[in-house]
Design an enzyme around this catalytic site. Structure first.
Site, PDB file in Angstrom:
ATOM      1  N   CYS A   1      12.886 -20.193 -39.740  1.00  0.00           N
ATOM      2  CA  CYS A   1      12.276 -18.853 -39.701  1.00  0.00           C
ATOM      3  C   CYS A   1      11.162 -18.905 -38.659  1.00  0.00           C
ATOM      4  CB  CYS A   1      11.726 -18.496 -41.083  1.00  0.00           C
ATOM      5  SG  CYS A   1      10.754 -16.977 -41.080  1.00  0.00           S
TER       6      CYS A   1
ATOM      7  N   GLU B   1      13.783 -17.295 -47.030  1.00  0.00           N
ATOM      8  CA  GLU B   1      13.399 -15.984 -46.491  1.00  0.00           C
ATOM      9  C   GLU B   1      13.649 -14.838 -47.451  1.00  0.00           C
ATOM     10  OE1 GLU B   1      14.682 -14.591 -42.707  1.00  0.00           O
ATOM     11  OE2 GLU B   1      14.230 -16.497 -41.727  1.00  0.00           O
TER      12      GLU B   1
ATOM     13  N   CYS C   1      10.711 -10.545 -36.589  1.00  0.00           N
ATOM     14  CA  CYS C   1      11.566 -11.736 -36.679  1.00  0.00           C
ATOM     15  C   CYS C   1      11.352 -12.560 -35.410  1.00  0.00           C
ATOM     16  CB  CYS C   1      13.034 -11.311 -36.793  1.00  0.00           C
ATOM     17  SG  CYS C   1      14.151 -12.713 -36.766  1.00  0.00           S
ATOM     18  N   GLY C   2      10.756 -13.719 -35.542  1.00  0.00           N
ATOM     19  CA  GLY C   2      10.392 -14.520 -34.370  1.00  0.00           C
ATOM     20  C   GLY C   2      11.594 -15.124 -33.668  1.00  0.00           C
TER      21      GLY C   2
HETATM   22  N1  LIG Z   1      14.085 -15.074 -39.552  1.00  0.00           N
HETATM   23  C1  LIG Z   1      12.978 -14.303 -39.136  1.00  0.00           C
HETATM   24  C2  LIG Z   1      12.293 -13.472 -40.186  1.00  0.00           C
HETATM   25  C3  LIG Z   1      13.218 -12.345 -40.666  1.00  0.00           C
HETATM   26  C4  LIG Z   1      12.548 -11.362 -41.589  1.00  0.00           C
HETATM   27  C5  LIG Z   1      12.175 -11.927 -42.933  1.00  0.00           C
HETATM   28  N2  LIG Z   1      13.312 -12.312 -43.708  1.00  0.00           N
HETATM   29  C6  LIG Z   1      11.337 -10.871 -43.693  1.00  0.00           C
HETATM   30  O1  LIG Z   1      11.899 -10.133 -44.541  1.00  0.00           O
HETATM   31  O2  LIG Z   1      10.139 -10.790 -43.433  1.00  0.00           O
HETATM   32  C7  LIG Z   1      12.065 -15.048 -38.196  1.00  0.00           C
HETATM   33  O3  LIG Z   1      12.604 -15.857 -37.419  1.00  0.00           O
HETATM   34  O4  LIG Z   1      10.875 -14.765 -38.124  1.00  0.00           O
END
Ligand SMILES: N[C@@H](CCC[C@H](N)C(=O)O)C(=O)O
Length: 325
Positions: free
Chosen positions: A231, A222, A80-81
């Site tokens: 994201c 997401e 999660c970035g």
């Molecule tokens: N919000 C995040 C990504 C979180 C994980 C995503 N929902 C997944 O299941 O791959 C970001 O900022 O990268």
């Protein structure tokens, strides 16, 4: 008593739990349950969140700590970035360090304190890695990979799609701003996160508009969450695909990425077949929460005490500046 933080990167909202501060750590079932309960706006804890970030000690030398990511539906993601920026700030303050590595599911990632975006908005740069276009890594079945800027009949027609794992899976498409903001994103995101013949573990879907050279607007549906304000891995993956599509060979570019929750900068570099990606943006702590350890283990959120850090006011001023520029 135990403490939690409510945080965000570009209004991608999370709670942070530091397992090392507890008498007894939550087990994986308890973490999954806590993520589902605390993230659900219906449970009235600061209007919920997109997920839970779990900090722990690193399993090996070389990293200052470890981050695990639980989506709002309780599923665990490899990366999660936006979340990593906030965990980096948490670890930086805890250990008084400015440049270190954080263990994530697939890699130890380099993170660094950056100059404030504007006064009062702490910023961090985080590495996004490993990167793969391979069908097995995504996973992506029943389509030829690498999938780069190709139409896919079963998705939304008239668009071209690219897929990349960073290492969580992303599907990216560029289009006009009206379509970026249309219901098509929710439609496609919902379809590819139910049982489907392509993305068998689901996928994060980003629709992007090229506003100018190295200036993108990105909106993301997401996996495990739904529509988000931003994201981080999605914006970085979108910047990577944009640079691949606009260069024949190597590149080293900074991209401004606007999103419904603000803006970030990405640093996207290619040398031969090696890619290096960094995401730079705010790490905002909005609230401190106190809860008994028993209640935390049982996801009983009725007796939480909450205080405001005041940081969101600074962030909202930053957003206003973005809108007037
Ligand atoms: N919000 C995040 C990504 C979180 C994980 C995503 N929902 C997944 O299941 O791959 C970001 O900022 O990268």
């Amino acid at each position: 008593m135990a403490n939690l933080l409510k945080v965000h990167g570009s209004e991608n909202q999370f709670f942070i739990l530091d397992q090392t501060t507890l008498h007894q750590k939550l087990n994986d079932n308890e973490l999954k349950q806590l993520a589902q309960t605390i993230a659900d706006p219906k449970n009235n804890v600061l209007n919920g969140a997109d997920g839970l970030l779990v900090v722990d000690s690193s399993s090996h030398p070389g990293a200052l700590g470890k981050m695990r990511v639980f989506n709002a539906d309780g599923s665990e993601a490899s990366m999660c970035g936006n979340g990593l920026r906030t965990v980096s700030r948490y670890l930086a303050q805890k250990f008084n360090q400015t440049h270190f590595k954080v263990e994530t599911n697939d890699a130890d990632l380099d993170v660094q304190r950056e100059a404030d975006i504007v006064e009062g908005i702490p910023a961090f740069s985080v590495q996004i890695s490993p990167i793969s276009f391979d069908g097995k890594s995504l996973p992506l079945e029943n389509l030829k990979t690498p999938l780069i800027d190709q139409p896919v009949d079963d998705f939304i027609s008239g668009l071209e799609y690219s897929a990349v794992a960073v290492p969580n899976p992303h599907l990216i498409s560029f289009m006009g701003m009206d379509q970026v903001k249309s219901d098509d994103l929710v439609h496609l995101g919902t379809m590819l996160n139910k049982k489907n013949p392509y993305f068998t573990d689901g996928v994060n879907v980003s629709f992007a508009n090229v506003m100018d050279e190295n200036e993108l607007f990105v909106r993301t549906f997401e996996r495990g969450v739904g529509l988000t304000n931003a994201c981080g891995t999605g914006m970085t993956a979108t910047s990577l695909i944009y640079e691949i599509l606009t260069h024949d060979g190597d590149f080293d570019e900074l991209v401004n990425v606007y999103n419904p929750g603000g803006m970030v900068r990405t640093h996207i570099k290619r040398t031969g077949d090696q890619y290096e990606l960094h995401l730079i943006g705010n790490a905002t702590f909005t609230n401190k929460l106190t809860i008994s350890e028993d209640d935390l283990h049982n996801s009983n959120l009725n007796q939480i005490q909450i205080s405001d850090t005041g940081e969101e006011r600074d962030y909202q001023n930053f957003i206003k500046q973005l809108q007037t520029n």
